[in-house]
Design a protein around this motif. Structure first.
Motif, PDB file in Angstrom:
ATOM      1  N   LEU A  61       5.077  -7.610  -2.966  1.00  0.00           N
ATOM      2  CA  LEU A  61       6.431  -8.664  -3.541  1.00  0.00           C
ATOM      3  C   LEU A  61       7.424  -8.976  -4.038  1.00  0.00           C
ATOM      4  O   LEU A  61       8.022  -9.963  -3.966  1.00  0.00           O
ATOM      5  N   HIS A  62       8.267  -7.558  -3.609  1.00  0.00           N
ATOM      6  CA  HIS A  62       9.594  -7.719  -3.602  1.00  0.00           C
ATOM      7  C   HIS A  62      10.464  -8.749  -2.615  1.00  0.00           C
ATOM      8  O   HIS A  62      11.233  -9.884  -2.693  1.00  0.00           O
ATOM      9  N   ARG A  63      10.031  -8.881  -1.572  1.00  0.00           N
ATOM     10  CA  ARG A  63      10.076 -10.047  -0.591  1.00  0.00           C
ATOM     11  C   ARG A  63       9.568 -11.418  -0.968  1.00  0.00           C
ATOM     12  O   ARG A  63      10.967 -11.763  -1.017  1.00  0.00           O
ATOM     13  N   ILE A  64       8.882 -11.564  -1.456  1.00  0.00           N
ATOM     14  CA  ILE A  64       8.123 -12.573  -1.910  1.00  0.00           C
ATOM     15  C   ILE A  64       9.079 -12.943  -2.836  1.00  0.00           C
ATOM     16  O   ILE A  64       9.930 -14.427  -3.311  1.00  0.00           O
ATOM     17  N   PHE A  65       9.938 -12.228  -4.283  1.00  0.00           N
ATOM     18  CA  PHE A  65      10.466 -13.128  -5.192  1.00  0.00           C
ATOM     19  C   PHE A  65      11.452 -13.663  -4.177  1.00  0.00           C
ATOM     20  O   PHE A  65      12.104 -14.530  -4.008  1.00  0.00           O
ATOM     21  N   LYS A  66      12.592 -12.720  -3.477  1.00  0.00           N
ATOM     22  CA  LYS A  66      13.615 -13.277  -3.004  1.00  0.00           C
ATOM     23  C   LYS A  66      13.028 -14.327  -1.924  1.00  0.00           C
ATOM     24  O   LYS A  66      14.451 -14.795  -1.918  1.00  0.00           O
ATOM     25  N   ILE A  67      12.262 -14.479  -1.426  1.00  0.00           N
ATOM     26  CA  ILE A  67      12.125 -15.934  -0.834  1.00  0.00           C
ATOM     27  C   ILE A  67      12.208 -17.371  -1.771  1.00  0.00           C
ATOM     28  O   ILE A  67      12.106 -17.685  -1.264  1.00  0.00           O
ATOM     29  N   SER A  68      11.381 -16.687  -2.695  1.00  0.00           N
ATOM     30  CA  SER A  68      11.242 -17.262  -3.378  1.00  0.00           C
ATOM     31  C   SER A  68      12.432 -18.018  -4.571  1.00  0.00           C
ATOM     32  O   SER A  68      12.727 -19.319  -4.030  1.00  0.00           O
ATOM     33  N   ALA A  75       6.995 -22.576  -9.459  1.00  0.00           N
ATOM     34  CA  ALA A  75       5.552 -21.468 -10.189  1.00  0.00           C
ATOM     35  C   ALA A  75       4.617 -21.416  -9.528  1.00  0.00           C
ATOM     36  O   ALA A  75       4.300 -20.623  -9.534  1.00  0.00           O
ATOM     37  N   GLU A  76       4.317 -23.246  -8.849  1.00  0.00           N
ATOM     38  CA  GLU A  76       2.831 -22.458  -8.667  1.00  0.00           C
ATOM     39  C   GLU A  76       2.529 -22.617  -7.208  1.00  0.00           C
ATOM     40  O   GLU A  76       2.113 -22.088  -6.611  1.00  0.00           O
ATOM     41  N   LYS A  77       4.356 -22.341  -6.291  1.00  0.00           N
ATOM     42  CA  LYS A  77       4.349 -22.110  -4.733  1.00  0.00           C
ATOM     43  C   LYS A  77       4.212 -20.214  -4.558  1.00  0.00           C
ATOM     44  O   LYS A  77       3.949 -20.619  -4.097  1.00  0.00           O
ATOM     45  N   LEU A  78       4.982 -19.942  -6.066  1.00  0.00           N
ATOM     46  CA  LEU A  78       5.005 -18.319  -5.719  1.00  0.00           C
ATOM     47  C   LEU A  78       3.755 -18.270  -6.235  1.00  0.00           C
ATOM     48  O   LEU A  78       3.250 -17.220  -5.674  1.00  0.00           O
ATOM     49  N   MET A  79       2.629 -18.189  -7.321  1.00  0.00           N
ATOM     50  CA  MET A  79       1.751 -18.507  -7.270  1.00  0.00           C
ATOM     51  C   MET A  79       0.576 -18.677  -5.818  1.00  0.00           C
ATOM     52  O   MET A  79      -0.276 -16.997  -5.395  1.00  0.00           O
ATOM     53  N   GLU A  80       0.838 -19.711  -5.805  1.00  0.00           N
ATOM     54  CA  GLU A  80       0.066 -19.854  -4.207  1.00  0.00           C
ATOM     55  C   GLU A  80       0.167 -18.432  -2.913  1.00  0.00           C
ATOM     56  O   GLU A  80      -1.046 -17.564  -2.384  1.00  0.00           O
ATOM     57  N   LYS A  81       1.821 -18.748  -3.465  1.00  0.00           N
ATOM     58  CA  LYS A  81       1.947 -17.059  -1.746  1.00  0.00           C
ATOM     59  C   LYS A  81       1.361 -15.893  -2.120  1.00  0.00           C
ATOM     60  O   LYS A  81       1.241 -15.337  -0.915  1.00  0.00           O
ATOM     61  N   THR A  82       1.945 -15.793  -3.483  1.00  0.00           N
ATOM     62  CA  THR A  82       1.070 -14.281  -3.684  1.00  0.00           C
ATOM     63  C   THR A  82      -0.162 -13.927  -3.377  1.00  0.00           C
ATOM     64  O   THR A  82      -0.527 -13.002  -3.579  1.00  0.00           O
ATOM     65  N   GLN A  83      -0.494 -14.843  -4.085  1.00  0.00           N
ATOM     66  CA  GLN A  83      -2.603 -14.769  -3.946  1.00  0.00           C
ATOM     67  C   GLN A  83      -2.692 -14.947  -2.341  1.00  0.00           C
ATOM     68  O   GLN A  83      -3.311 -13.882  -1.939  1.00  0.00           O
ATOM     69  N   LYS A  84      -1.839 -15.714  -1.879  1.00  0.00           N
ATOM     70  CA  LYS A  84      -2.283 -15.120   0.013  1.00  0.00           C
ATOM     71  C   LYS A  84      -1.802 -13.881   0.282  1.00  0.00           C
ATOM     72  O   LYS A  84      -2.392 -13.072   1.026  1.00  0.00           O
ATOM     73  N   ALA A  85      -0.932 -13.475  -0.166  1.00  0.00           N
ATOM     74  CA  ALA A  85       0.257 -12.099   0.542  1.00  0.00           C
ATOM     75  C   ALA A  85      -1.233 -11.180  -0.261  1.00  0.00           C
ATOM     76  O   ALA A  85      -0.886 -10.283   1.062  1.00  0.00           O
ATOM     77  N   LEU A  86      -1.544 -11.361  -1.298  1.00  0.00           N
ATOM     78  CA  LEU A  86      -2.599 -10.683  -1.600  1.00  0.00           C
ATOM     79  C   LEU A  86      -4.138 -10.582  -0.414  1.00  0.00           C
ATOM     80  O   LEU A  86      -4.783 -10.168  -0.227  1.00  0.00           O
ATOM     81  N   GLY A  88      -4.221 -11.111   2.526  1.00  0.00           N
ATOM     82  CA  GLY A  88      -3.702 -10.746   3.556  1.00  0.00           C
ATOM     83  C   GLY A  88      -3.181 -12.087   4.854  1.00  0.00           C
ATOM     84  O   GLY A  88      -3.581 -11.539   6.103  1.00  0.00           O
ATOM     85  N   VAL A  89      -3.252 -13.279   4.319  1.00  0.00           N
ATOM     86  CA  VAL A  89      -2.879 -14.473   5.261  1.00  0.00           C
ATOM     87  C   VAL A  89      -1.500 -15.106   4.945  1.00  0.00           C
ATOM     88  O   VAL A  89      -1.274 -15.611   6.150  1.00  0.00           O
ATOM     89  N   TYR A  90      -0.229 -13.884   4.098  1.00  0.00           N
ATOM     90  CA  TYR A  90       0.171 -14.770   4.076  1.00  0.00           C
ATOM     91  C   TYR A  90       1.903 -13.105   4.525  1.00  0.00           C
ATOM     92  O   TYR A  90       1.323 -11.576   3.117  1.00  0.00           O
ATOM     93  N   HIS A  91       2.778 -12.730   5.042  1.00  0.00           N
ATOM     94  CA  HIS A  91       2.949 -12.044   5.779  1.00  0.00           C
ATOM     95  C   HIS A  91       4.281 -12.040   5.115  1.00  0.00           C
ATOM     96  O   HIS A  91       4.784 -12.247   6.073  1.00  0.00           O
ATOM     97  N   PRO A  92       4.851 -12.140   3.662  1.00  0.00           N
ATOM     98  CA  PRO A  92       6.551 -11.968   3.691  1.00  0.00           C
ATOM     99  C   PRO A  92       7.461 -10.956   4.758  1.00  0.00           C
ATOM    100  O   PRO A  92       7.198 -10.361   4.653  1.00  0.00           O
ATOM    101  N   LYS A  93       8.386 -11.950   4.812  1.00  0.00           N
ATOM    102  CA  LYS A  93       9.083 -11.251   6.143  1.00  0.00           C
ATOM    103  C   LYS A  93      10.106 -11.092   5.094  1.00  0.00           C
ATOM    104  O   LYS A  93      10.698 -10.252   4.342  1.00  0.00           O
ATOM    105  N   SER A  94      11.490 -11.428   5.909  1.00  0.00           N
ATOM    106  CA  SER A  94      13.054 -11.274   5.462  1.00  0.00           C
ATOM    107  C   SER A  94      13.739  -9.931   4.183  1.00  0.00           C
ATOM    108  O   SER A  94      13.949  -9.306   3.448  1.00  0.00           O
TER     109      SER A  94
END
Length: 257
Positions: A61-68, A75-86, A88-94
């Protein structure tokens, strides 16, 4: 003229000005309504996001905030990526340097199984394959077939190029370590690596060349049981008996069974 003292043309102009002003006010009101609707949607999205973050352990989650913040997500894309990370289809790098160091330490002490287990946690550290480029300080040459001095001398040059010259005793250590038992492609020599040391007797060549003939020959030989993939790697390492640079440095790597 009317009682106001204005002519017909002046009254008509005044009416046109009033209509123009009214039209601008109407469009301004519509724009305000649209802006308010967007604000309400953003507000609801953020509320949904906070509710999700409170109730679920979201990987990285902390990396999702950083990339965001880096890419200016809505806000909508942040919510979308967070749901995908939950899901298991999105793996935030950075990843930060601390996360790389932590993952490396866990891999060194606990192995692949420990690092894989930690990847399923909310921390979601880098995978083993991601660590390879950062952990591989030296590119060693793997021996294919019989042992050659060319491979040994190349590895000695790689491992000892930064060691200051000086007189010191040397200790040779030899042992075998477990391997994955699979084949790989050696770019520098255009060869198939991972076969045990005696496979050269059954195969005319292990160089890839310009077609798949060698790959097919290796596949048939493995299926027929004539050759095997190395289940272990024989390692020979040399250590200097000195106060500095005394660690064992591998100079020979050859798969064996």
């Amino acid at each position: 003229m009317d009682r106001s003292g204005l002519s017909f043309c002046q009254l008509e102009q005044k009416l046109d000005d009033a209509e123009t002003k009214l039209s601008k006010e109407r469009f301004s009101h519509l724009d305000t309504d649209k802006a308010l609707r967007r604000v309400r949607i953003h507000k609801q999205t953020y509320e949904d996001f906070i509710a999700l973050a409170r109730s679920q352990d979201i990987p990285g989650l902390h990396r999702i905030f950083k990339i965001s913040n880096q890419y200016g997500w809505s806000a909508e894309k942040l919510m979308e990526k967070t749901q995908k990370a939950l899901d298991g289809v999105y793996h935030p790098k950075s990843f930060s340097d601390l996360e790389f160091d932590l993952a490396t330490t866990i891999y060194e002490l606990g192995g692949s199984a420990a690092l894989y287990a930690l990847q399923k946690s909310p921390l979601s550290p880098p995978a083993r394959t991601t660590l390879i480029s950062r952990r591989q300080d030296y590119k060693l040459r793997m021996t294919v077939g019989s042992v050659t001095m060319t491979d040994i001398l190349a590895n000695i040059k790689t491992m000892f190029k930064d060691v200051k010259p000086g007189k010191a005793g040397m200790t040779l250590s030899m042992d075998e370590v477990a391997s994955d038992g699979r084949l790989c492609y050696l770019v520098d020599s255009d060869e198939i690596g991972g076969l045990r040391e005696h496979s050269g007797k059954e195969l005319p060549s292990v160089k890839m060349g310009k077609n798949l003939d060698v790959v097919r020959a290796v596949t048939r030989a493995i299926r027929d049981g004539k050759i095997h993939t190395g289940q272990e790697v024989f390692v020979a390492a040399v250590a200097r008996n000195d106060d500095a640079d005394c660690g064992a440095k591998p100079v020979l790597l050859i798969p064996t069974c």
